[in-house]
Design an enzyme around this catalytic site. Structure first.
Site, PDB file in Angstrom:
ATOM      1  N   GLU A   1       0.859  -1.180   0.000  1.00  0.00           N
ATOM      2  CA  GLU A   1       0.000   0.000   0.000  1.00  0.00           C
ATOM      3  C   GLU A   1       0.899   1.235   0.000  1.00  0.00           C
ATOM      4  O   GLU A   1       1.766   1.386   0.853  1.00  0.00           O
ATOM      5  CB  GLU A   1      -0.895  -0.020   1.245  1.00  0.00           C
ATOM      6  CG  GLU A   1      -1.753   1.205   1.346  1.00  0.00           C
ATOM      7  CD  GLU A   1      -3.132   0.924   1.927  1.00  0.00           C
ATOM      8  OE1 GLU A   1      -3.556  -0.242   1.968  1.00  0.00           O
ATOM      9  OE2 GLU A   1      -3.781   1.900   2.338  1.00  0.00           O
ATOM     10  N   ARG A   2       0.703   2.065  -0.982  1.00  0.00           N
ATOM     11  CA  ARG A   2       1.527   3.281  -1.132  1.00  0.00           C
ATOM     12  C   ARG A   2       3.014   2.952  -1.305  1.00  0.00           C
ATOM     13  O   ARG A   2       3.883   3.621  -0.744  1.00  0.00           O
ATOM     14  CB  ARG A   2       1.347   4.241   0.048  1.00  0.00           C
ATOM     15  CG  ARG A   2      -0.097   4.489   0.458  1.00  0.00           C
ATOM     16  CD  ARG A   2      -0.936   4.966  -0.674  1.00  0.00           C
ATOM     17  NE  ARG A   2      -2.339   5.130  -0.305  1.00  0.00           N
ATOM     18  CZ  ARG A   2      -3.294   5.385  -1.184  1.00  0.00           C
ATOM     19  NH1 ARG A   2      -3.024   5.470  -2.471  1.00  0.00           N
ATOM     20  NH2 ARG A   2      -4.531   5.550  -0.794  1.00  0.00           N
TER      21      ARG A   2
ATOM     22  N   LYS B   1      -4.781  -0.251  13.652  1.00  0.00           N
ATOM     23  CA  LYS B   1      -5.580   0.787  12.998  1.00  0.00           C
ATOM     24  C   LYS B   1      -7.028   0.372  13.216  1.00  0.00           C
ATOM     25  O   LYS B   1      -7.496  -0.601  12.624  1.00  0.00           O
ATOM     26  CB  LYS B   1      -5.236   0.847  11.514  1.00  0.00           C
ATOM     27  CG  LYS B   1      -6.135   1.768  10.694  1.00  0.00           C
ATOM     28  CD  LYS B   1      -5.648   1.903   9.246  1.00  0.00           C
ATOM     29  CE  LYS B   1      -6.571   2.762   8.415  1.00  0.00           C
ATOM     30  NZ  LYS B   1      -6.078   3.000   7.047  1.00  0.00           N
TER      31      LYS B   1
ATOM     32  N   GLU C   1     -11.079   4.470   8.480  1.00  0.00           N
ATOM     33  CA  GLU C   1     -11.231   4.079   7.076  1.00  0.00           C
ATOM     34  C   GLU C   1     -11.805   2.661   6.974  1.00  0.00           C
ATOM     35  O   GLU C   1     -11.259   1.793   6.296  1.00  0.00           O
ATOM     36  CB  GLU C   1      -9.900   4.229   6.334  1.00  0.00           C
ATOM     37  CG  GLU C   1      -9.401   5.677   6.375  1.00  0.00           C
ATOM     38  CD  GLU C   1      -8.098   5.954   5.647  1.00  0.00           C
ATOM     39  OE1 GLU C   1      -7.277   5.036   5.524  1.00  0.00           O
ATOM     40  OE2 GLU C   1      -7.935   7.102   5.187  1.00  0.00           O
TER      41      GLU C   1
ATOM     42  N   ARG D   1      -3.056   3.529  16.631  1.00  0.00           N
ATOM     43  CA  ARG D   1      -2.964   4.714  15.762  1.00  0.00           C
ATOM     44  C   ARG D   1      -4.112   5.696  16.002  1.00  0.00           C
ATOM     45  O   ARG D   1      -5.249   5.294  16.252  1.00  0.00           O
ATOM     46  CB  ARG D   1      -2.893   4.295  14.295  1.00  0.00           C
ATOM     47  CG  ARG D   1      -1.618   3.521  13.997  1.00  0.00           C
ATOM     48  CD  ARG D   1      -1.548   3.046  12.568  1.00  0.00           C
ATOM     49  NE  ARG D   1      -1.113   4.059  11.638  1.00  0.00           N
ATOM     50  CZ  ARG D   1      -1.795   4.428  10.558  1.00  0.00           C
ATOM     51  NH1 ARG D   1      -2.984   3.911  10.305  1.00  0.00           N
ATOM     52  NH2 ARG D   1      -1.318   5.325   9.738  1.00  0.00           N
TER      53      ARG D   1
ATOM     54  N   ARG E   1     -12.108  17.643   9.381  1.00  0.00           N
ATOM     55  CA  ARG E   1     -11.284  16.448   9.590  1.00  0.00           C
ATOM     56  C   ARG E   1     -10.050  16.738  10.444  1.00  0.00           C
ATOM     57  O   ARG E   1      -9.622  15.884  11.218  1.00  0.00           O
ATOM     58  CB  ARG E   1     -10.890  15.886   8.217  1.00  0.00           C
ATOM     59  CG  ARG E   1      -9.855  14.799   8.289  1.00  0.00           C
ATOM     60  CD  ARG E   1      -9.730  14.093   6.978  1.00  0.00           C
ATOM     61  NE  ARG E   1      -8.503  13.317   6.928  1.00  0.00           N
ATOM     62  CZ  ARG E   1      -8.108  12.609   5.899  1.00  0.00           C
ATOM     63  NH1 ARG E   1      -8.865  12.570   4.802  1.00  0.00           N
ATOM     64  NH2 ARG E   1      -6.993  11.921   5.910  1.00  0.00           N
TER      65      ARG E   1
ATOM     66  N   ASP F   1      -3.078  14.409   6.576  1.00  0.00           N
ATOM     67  CA  ASP F   1      -2.523  13.151   6.077  1.00  0.00           C
ATOM     68  C   ASP F   1      -1.283  13.371   5.212  1.00  0.00           C
ATOM     69  O   ASP F   1      -1.373  13.256   3.986  1.00  0.00           O
ATOM     70  CB  ASP F   1      -3.613  12.417   5.278  1.00  0.00           C
ATOM     71  CG  ASP F   1      -3.258  10.968   5.016  1.00  0.00           C
ATOM     72  OD1 ASP F   1      -2.269  10.491   5.577  1.00  0.00           O
ATOM     73  OD2 ASP F   1      -3.981  10.321   4.228  1.00  0.00           O
TER      74      ASP F   1
ATOM     75  N   GLU G   1       4.346   9.782  14.018  1.00  0.00           N
ATOM     76  CA  GLU G   1       4.371   9.003  12.766  1.00  0.00           C
ATOM     77  C   GLU G   1       4.709   9.896  11.572  1.00  0.00           C
ATOM     78  O   GLU G   1       4.010  10.857  11.280  1.00  0.00           O
ATOM     79  CB  GLU G   1       3.005   8.329  12.539  1.00  0.00           C
ATOM     80  CG  GLU G   1       2.934   7.523  11.240  1.00  0.00           C
ATOM     81  CD  GLU G   1       1.597   6.778  11.040  1.00  0.00           C
ATOM     82  OE1 GLU G   1       0.901   6.503  12.041  1.00  0.00           O
ATOM     83  OE2 GLU G   1       1.250   6.496   9.878  1.00  0.00           O
TER      84      GLU G   1
ATOM     85  N   GLU H   1       3.858   9.180  -0.685  1.00  0.00           N
ATOM     86  CA  GLU H   1       2.492   9.078  -1.201  1.00  0.00           C
ATOM     87  C   GLU H   1       2.001  10.382  -1.851  1.00  0.00           C
ATOM     88  O   GLU H   1       1.549  10.390  -2.981  1.00  0.00           O
ATOM     89  CB  GLU H   1       1.552   8.662  -0.062  1.00  0.00           C
ATOM     90  CG  GLU H   1       0.093   8.654  -0.472  1.00  0.00           C
ATOM     91  CD  GLU H   1      -0.841   8.186   0.642  1.00  0.00           C
ATOM     92  OE1 GLU H   1      -0.363   7.842   1.740  1.00  0.00           O
ATOM     93  OE2 GLU H   1      -2.055   8.169   0.400  1.00  0.00           O
TER      94      GLU H   1
ATOM     95  N   GLU I   1       6.890  21.660  -3.357  1.00  0.00           N
ATOM     96  CA  GLU I   1       5.795  22.461  -2.792  1.00  0.00           C
ATOM     97  C   GLU I   1       5.387  23.571  -3.767  1.00  0.00           C
ATOM     98  O   GLU I   1       4.192  23.827  -3.973  1.00  0.00           O
ATOM     99  CB  GLU I   1       6.260  23.079  -1.465  1.00  0.00           C
ATOM    100  CG  GLU I   1       5.181  23.894  -0.769  1.00  0.00           C
ATOM    101  CD  GLU I   1       5.645  24.432   0.576  1.00  0.00           C
ATOM    102  OE1 GLU I   1       6.851  24.717   0.734  1.00  0.00           O
ATOM    103  OE2 GLU I   1       4.789  24.575   1.471  1.00  0.00           O
TER     104      GLU I   1
HETATM  105  C1  GCU Z   1      -3.720   7.380   4.043  1.00  0.00           C
HETATM  106  C2  GCU Z   1      -3.378   6.443   2.932  1.00  0.00           C
HETATM  107  C3  GCU Z   1      -3.924   5.069   3.168  1.00  0.00           C
HETATM  108  C4  GCU Z   1      -3.509   4.579   4.548  1.00  0.00           C
HETATM  109  C5  GCU Z   1      -3.909   5.574   5.594  1.00  0.00           C
HETATM  110  C6  GCU Z   1      -3.393   5.231   6.977  1.00  0.00           C
HETATM  111  O1  GCU Z   1      -5.076   7.673   4.036  1.00  0.00           O
HETATM  112  O2  GCU Z   1      -3.849   6.950   1.717  1.00  0.00           O
HETATM  113  O3  GCU Z   1      -3.432   4.244   2.169  1.00  0.00           O
HETATM  114  O4  GCU Z   1      -4.076   3.355   4.815  1.00  0.00           O
HETATM  115  O5  GCU Z   1      -3.374   6.825   5.278  1.00  0.00           O
HETATM  116  O6  GCU Z   1      -2.426   5.873   7.399  1.00  0.00           O
HETATM  117  O7  GCU Z   1      -3.931   4.375   7.642  1.00  0.00           O
END
Ligand code: GCU
Length: 680
Positions: free
Chosen positions: A159-160, A282, A286, A319, A336, A365, A387, A393, A511
């Protein structure tokens, strides 16, 4: 030849100069090492490899030697070498002393891990051609946990991830390529990283089984590799495991059956890995399961796992990335940025001793610029980990160049003011401000199975820099960079100068052509590479710029906005809240302003937007010509690898420039004062 790309900063280049060779060889020709433990073996392997590579010959390992490697436990030897107990007492358990006297060198670790770090330090000194004569070094890490989070999945995807596939898993199995993992562990240990979580924080169906019999033998195999380099292994877990693995009908943290299930599960894990670190979680984020389903809060959730782990000194890393990802864009009240603070500050003091909250550096984020998360300072009775995201990303995905250490330094130096002047983020994460039991820094890794580990060869600087900075936050971004350049590319003056100019300029270049003044986003949804100004404007993610024909920015003031500013200590809150005091680089994060608002440099916001986007592209052209000037000084593989990416960066920067400028020209109707080419 791709070997140089693979070796990163552990090149161990052959020493050609005769005098230098004689100087260093006089120390490493004979080496003594007391113990042959796992870490001891790793030390020996590293030195053998380095010596062989630098000198083309091998050291003799013997009791009486020129280079003595030992730990504090060996009192007799310390006495013999004139090292007194006071010197040692000042060190924490990962520290070390390196001392030279009468052509003898001794490295003393406060523990075996300390010795390992001391040996890597010594090898760094040699690689940098620093003299060892009369050397006295006393060093120890400032931060307790220095962790990497792999976001790797069992199917081999990351992921990423922007550097190929996972080095941990492929096609649904745990890797058997132990050589690659050992080399990764070496890289991490060489910069002091001491913890790693080895699977994605989003724990999908198959990954939920990593804590079951199906995978534990394989996980143990990996754990041993990392452990032998002083890196403690953690797993990300699925909060709903009692349902998915245990076939219970609930994962309610207050349910006795669930508590029992976790106790037994943890006992099972520790029967495979007695030095296992614990869980990364986590939850309720999400769409991941969590305690909210059962109307429990995050302290209930984290404490459930903490109680199961505490007999083994295991830790729960929980987290704080918790927010409503189903927001209605019409709803202007929900912000947010407020979410993590609103969720976690009321729970301060309720977490067990072995729970650590992991907090992203900013409230949103990992954007190119964000203020520091107001949780730092607000949480006073809770262990905390900061973190960072090394994987780029939102920062060009290792196609675009972006050296991140300057950004991380700004975060660490930010003064939260909660306990008066000097209440920096660094003083919180090093544990000193609130006397935290556990603290430190974690970061999402940028590695994968490409030859260079990081896709873009120059992105290796971020992995290196992350380790060095978390070890010693007082190092400057320049110092870290100079070390990295010499260790990675050698000693040529021109190389050192040009590379350091390129990398130090790279964050602000990125930037400039993306989202200056703190607004963020404007990226393509889902994959997050490249420009899409309204890509997230009408989405459910809470990530808006609110541009209209008059102006843009998010009003987070206390008078007319979401009052997010008041999550900071008063002095900072007032500064961010006042339009004339808010730093320009965060202006649009805190304020909605007209395009004609004047910045401190006298320019209007709209003109600044146009200028920085034009400049950003010109600066990428400059990066390209600088890189070209180094062609004869760099091996063909690494030269080409970077050259190709710089071209991709140029296309990206042009697209950003043209879309952003056109968008705001159309919205505002205000032309560029310099009449440059725009697309109406
Ligand atoms: C961001 C990211 C996700 C990841 C999330 C996280 O939103 O795009 O891919 O899962 O951060 O830190 O949990």
């Amino acid at each position: 030849m791709t070997e140089q790309a693979y070796r990163c900063w552990l090149q161990y280049e052959t020493i050609l100069n005769k005098q230098e060779e004689a100087h260093y060889w006089s120390y490493v020709q004979t080496i003594s090492l007391q113990k042959e433990t796992l870490i001891g073996q790793a030390i020996k392997r590293e030195l053998n490899l380095a010596v062989e590579s630098m000198f083309g010959k091998t050291s003799t390992w013997q009791e009486d030697a020129q280079l003595v490697l030992t730990t504090v436990a060996d009192k007799a030897r310390l006495r013999k070498h004139g090292i007194n107990q006071e010197e040692i007492a000042e060190l924490n358990e990962e520290g070390y002393i390196i001392k030279e006297k009468d052509n003898q060198l001794i490295v003393v670790g406060a523990s075996e891990k300390g010795l390992l770090y001391g040996v890597f330090h010594l090898l760094r000194l040699i690689s940098q051609k620093q003299s060892l004569t009369d050397l006295t070094i006393q060093d120890a890490p400032q931060n307790q946990i220095r962790m990497l989070n792999q976001w790797d999945n069992i199917d081999g995807s990351i992921e990423r991830g922007y550097s190929g596939q996972s080095i941990f898993y492929s096609n649904g199995t745990v890797t058997t390529d132990e050589k690659r993992l050992t080399d990764y562990a070496r890289l991490l240990a060489s910069v002091g990283i001491n913890a790693i979580s080895i699977n994605n924080v989003n724990v999908w169906k198959e990954e939920t089984h990593l804590i079951s019999e199906r995978y534990l033998t394989d996980v143990q195999r990996l754990e041993e590799i990392f452990q032998s380099y002083g890196v403690t292994v953690y797993l990300s877990i699925n909060f709903a495991s009692p349902i998915e693995l245990g076939h219970l009908d609930t994962a309610d943290p207050l349910d006795a059956g669930v508590q029992q299930w976790w106790k037994e599960k943890v006992a099972e894990i520790y029967s495979y890995m007695p030095r296992f670190g614990g869980f990364v979680v986590k939850a309720d984020s999400e769409h991941r399961p969590g305690p909210f389903t059962y109307e429990r809060d995050h302290a209930d959730g984290a404490n459930l796992l903490a109680d199961a782990l505490s007999p083994y000194n295991g830790m729960v890393i929980w987290r704080c990335f918790v927010y409503n990802c189903m927001q209605d864009w019409r709803d202007r009240k929900t912000d947010r940025a407020r979410a993590a603070y609103d969720h976690f500050v009321p729970l301060d003091g309720r977490f067990r001793d072995n729970v650590v909250l992991q907090i992203k550096n900013g409230p949103m984020d990992f954007q190119v610029r964000e203020p520091v998360s107001p949780l730092f300072g607000a949480l006073q009775q809770t262990n905390q980990l900061l973190e960072f995201q090394i994987t780029q990303e939102y920062l060009g995905q290792q196609k675009d160049l972006c050296y991140l250490v300057p950004m991380w330094k700004e975060v660490l130096q930010f003064d939260t003011k909660v306990q008066g002047e000097g209440s920096t983020v660094q003083s919180i994460v090093n544990g000193s401000l609130y006397q935290a039991k556990i603290s430190g820094i974690a970061a999402v890794a940028n590695s994968g199975d490409e030859q260079s580990w990081t896709g873009h060869t120059l992105a290796q600087a971020n992995l290196f820099g992350y380790g060095r900075l978390t070890w010693n936050a007082d190092l400057t971004a320049e110092e870290i960079l100079h070390e990295w350049i010499v260790l990675t590319f050698g000693h040529e003056e021109k190389l050192k100068r040009v590379l350091s100019e390129m990398l130090l300029a790279s964050w602000s270049i990125y930037e400039n052509y993306t989202t200056p003044l703190g607004i963020g986003w404007m990226v393509n949804p889902n994959h997050h590479y490249g420009v899409n100004v309204d890509g997230y404007e009408y989405s459910r993610w809470g990530t808006y710029h609110f541009a209209d024909r008059e102006g843009l920015g998010v009003d987070r003031t206390r008078e007319s906005g979401t009052a997010f500013v008041d999550q900071y200590a008063k002095e900072n809150a007032d500064r961010f809240n006042a339009l004339d005091q808010c730093p320009d680089d965060l202006l649009l994060f805190f304020h909605h302003v007209p395009y004609t608002h004047r910045l401190k440099n006298g320019k209007t916001v709209i003109q600044h937007y146009y200028d920085s986007h034009f400049e950003g592209v010109t600066d990428v052209e400059w990066l390209i010509s600088e890189w070209q000037s180094l062609k004869s000084l760099i091996d063909p593989y690494r030269y080409k690898n970077v050259a190709e990416r710089l071209q991709l960066q140029l296309s990206n920067a042009r697209e950003w420039r043209d879309q952003v400028n056109t968008y705001f020209l159309r919205k505002s109707g205000i032309p560029d004062a310099d009449g440059r080419k725009m697309y109406e």
